[in-house]
Scaffold this motif. Sequence first.
Motif, PDB file in Angstrom:
ATOM      1  N   ARG A 158       0.913  -0.873   0.035  1.00  0.00           N
ATOM      2  CA  ARG A 158      -0.256   0.119  -0.211  1.00  0.00           C
ATOM      3  C   ARG A 158       0.707   1.680  -0.299  1.00  0.00           C
ATOM      4  NH1 ARG A 158      -2.922   1.977   5.583  1.00  0.00           N
ATOM      5  NH2 ARG A 158      -3.922   3.913   4.170  1.00  0.00           N
ATOM      6  N   ASN A 159       2.134   1.711   1.223  1.00  0.00           N
ATOM      7  CA  ASN A 159       2.980   2.394   1.179  1.00  0.00           C
ATOM      8  C   ASN A 159       3.667   2.780  -0.387  1.00  0.00           C
ATOM      9  OD1 ASN A 159       1.729   3.108   3.704  1.00  0.00           O
ATOM     10  ND2 ASN A 159       3.445   1.668   4.608  1.00  0.00           N
ATOM     11  N   PHE A 160       3.814   1.586  -1.476  1.00  0.00           N
ATOM     12  CA  PHE A 160       4.203   1.514  -2.067  1.00  0.00           C
ATOM     13  C   PHE A 160       3.901   2.067  -2.959  1.00  0.00           C
ATOM     14  CE2 PHE A 160       6.319  -0.093  -6.114  1.00  0.00           C
ATOM     15  CZ  PHE A 160       7.920  -0.482  -6.267  1.00  0.00           C
ATOM     16  N   ILE A 161       2.626   1.517  -3.104  1.00  0.00           N
ATOM     17  CA  ILE A 161       1.905   2.077  -4.715  1.00  0.00           C
ATOM     18  C   ILE A 161       1.184   3.676  -4.450  1.00  0.00           C
ATOM     19  CG2 ILE A 161      -0.341   1.748  -5.719  1.00  0.00           C
ATOM     20  CD1 ILE A 161       1.001  -0.529  -6.519  1.00  0.00           C
ATOM     21  N   MET A 162       1.179   4.272  -2.862  1.00  0.00           N
ATOM     22  CA  MET A 162       0.768   5.168  -2.554  1.00  0.00           C
ATOM     23  C   MET A 162       1.889   6.372  -3.484  1.00  0.00           C
ATOM     24  SD  MET A 162      -2.395   6.348  -1.888  1.00  0.00           S
ATOM     25  CE  MET A 162      -2.058   7.522  -1.603  1.00  0.00           C
ATOM     26  N   THR A 163       3.487   5.637  -2.863  1.00  0.00           N
ATOM     27  CA  THR A 163       4.427   6.462  -3.337  1.00  0.00           C
ATOM     28  C   THR A 163       4.175   6.841  -4.529  1.00  0.00           C
ATOM     29  OG1 THR A 163       5.522   5.532  -1.413  1.00  0.00           O
ATOM     30  CG2 THR A 163       7.366   6.370  -2.995  1.00  0.00           C
ATOM     31  N   GLY A 164       4.392   5.590  -5.462  1.00  0.00           N
ATOM     32  CA  GLY A 164       4.152   5.582  -6.997  1.00  0.00           C
ATOM     33  C   GLY A 164       3.138   6.543  -7.112  1.00  0.00           C
ATOM     34  N   ILE A 165       1.788   6.346  -6.578  1.00  0.00           N
ATOM     35  CA  ILE A 165       1.341   7.458  -7.122  1.00  0.00           C
ATOM     36  C   ILE A 165       1.342   8.860  -7.067  1.00  0.00           C
ATOM     37  CG2 ILE A 165      -1.350   7.908  -6.875  1.00  0.00           C
ATOM     38  CD1 ILE A 165      -1.805   5.162  -6.352  1.00  0.00           C
ATOM     39  N   ALA A 201      -4.717   3.603  -9.635  1.00  0.00           N
ATOM     40  CA  ALA A 201      -5.577   3.463  -8.303  1.00  0.00           C
ATOM     41  C   ALA A 201      -7.236   2.876  -8.167  1.00  0.00           C
ATOM     42  CB  ALA A 201      -5.305   4.740  -7.714  1.00  0.00           C
ATOM     43  N   SER A 202      -7.578   2.795  -8.898  1.00  0.00           N
ATOM     44  CA  SER A 202      -8.812   2.378  -8.632  1.00  0.00           C
ATOM     45  C   SER A 202      -8.692   0.811  -8.807  1.00  0.00           C
ATOM     46  CB  SER A 202      -9.834   3.103  -9.115  1.00  0.00           C
ATOM     47  OG  SER A 202      -9.721   2.524 -11.038  1.00  0.00           O
ATOM     48  N   ASP A 222      -6.538   6.322   0.812  1.00  0.00           N
ATOM     49  CA  ASP A 222      -6.480   6.575   0.002  1.00  0.00           C
ATOM     50  C   ASP A 222      -6.508   7.352  -1.065  1.00  0.00           C
ATOM     51  OD1 ASP A 222      -3.962   5.361   1.528  1.00  0.00           O
ATOM     52  OD2 ASP A 222      -5.283   2.765   0.457  1.00  0.00           O
ATOM     53  N   LEU A 223      -7.798   6.911  -1.577  1.00  0.00           N
ATOM     54  CA  LEU A 223      -8.290   7.862  -2.884  1.00  0.00           C
ATOM     55  C   LEU A 223      -9.169   9.295  -2.739  1.00  0.00           C
ATOM     56  CD1 LEU A 223     -10.552   4.680  -4.425  1.00  0.00           C
ATOM     57  CD2 LEU A 223      -8.620   5.245  -4.311  1.00  0.00           C
ATOM     58  N   GLU A 224      -8.961   9.518  -1.094  1.00  0.00           N
ATOM     59  CA  GLU A 224      -9.719  10.397  -0.752  1.00  0.00           C
ATOM     60  C   GLU A 224      -8.141  11.063  -0.297  1.00  0.00           C
ATOM     61  OE1 GLU A 224     -11.424   9.832   3.136  1.00  0.00           O
ATOM     62  OE2 GLU A 224     -12.954   9.364   1.892  1.00  0.00           O
ATOM     63  N   GLU A 225      -7.214  11.280  -0.032  1.00  0.00           N
ATOM     64  CA  GLU A 225      -5.694  11.511  -0.481  1.00  0.00           C
ATOM     65  C   GLU A 225      -5.178  11.685  -1.463  1.00  0.00           C
ATOM     66  OE1 GLU A 225      -1.236  12.188   1.326  1.00  0.00           O
ATOM     67  OE2 GLU A 225      -2.671   9.517   1.692  1.00  0.00           O
TER      68      GLU A 225
END
Length: 88
Positions: free
Chosen positions: A6-13, A30-31, A43-46
């Motif tokens: 999750r953290n890895f994906i959010m960093t990429g986003i 993201a979806s 995460d989507l809200e962020e």
Amino acid sequence: MNEFLRNFIMTGIKDMIDKDIALYQTYQYASGWFSKGVLLQEDLEEIQRLYEEKARVEEIIEEIPGEEENIEEQIEEVIEEISESEEV
């Protein structure tokens, strides 16, 4: 394991947002992770909040008169104003 992913994906986003990747591409990416249960609604809200903040900064920058040499100072002031307004 899932938290790391999750953290890895959010960093990429976040990197996608910084690199001006189109909104729909980031949302689509993201979806996909959201549907797999890796990303959460928060995460989507962020992600949405980050795009909104970026748009506000860009609008304000366009309205700033002045020389290009002072643009970095003005950008920092704008970011501080946005941070302060969110704290209220």
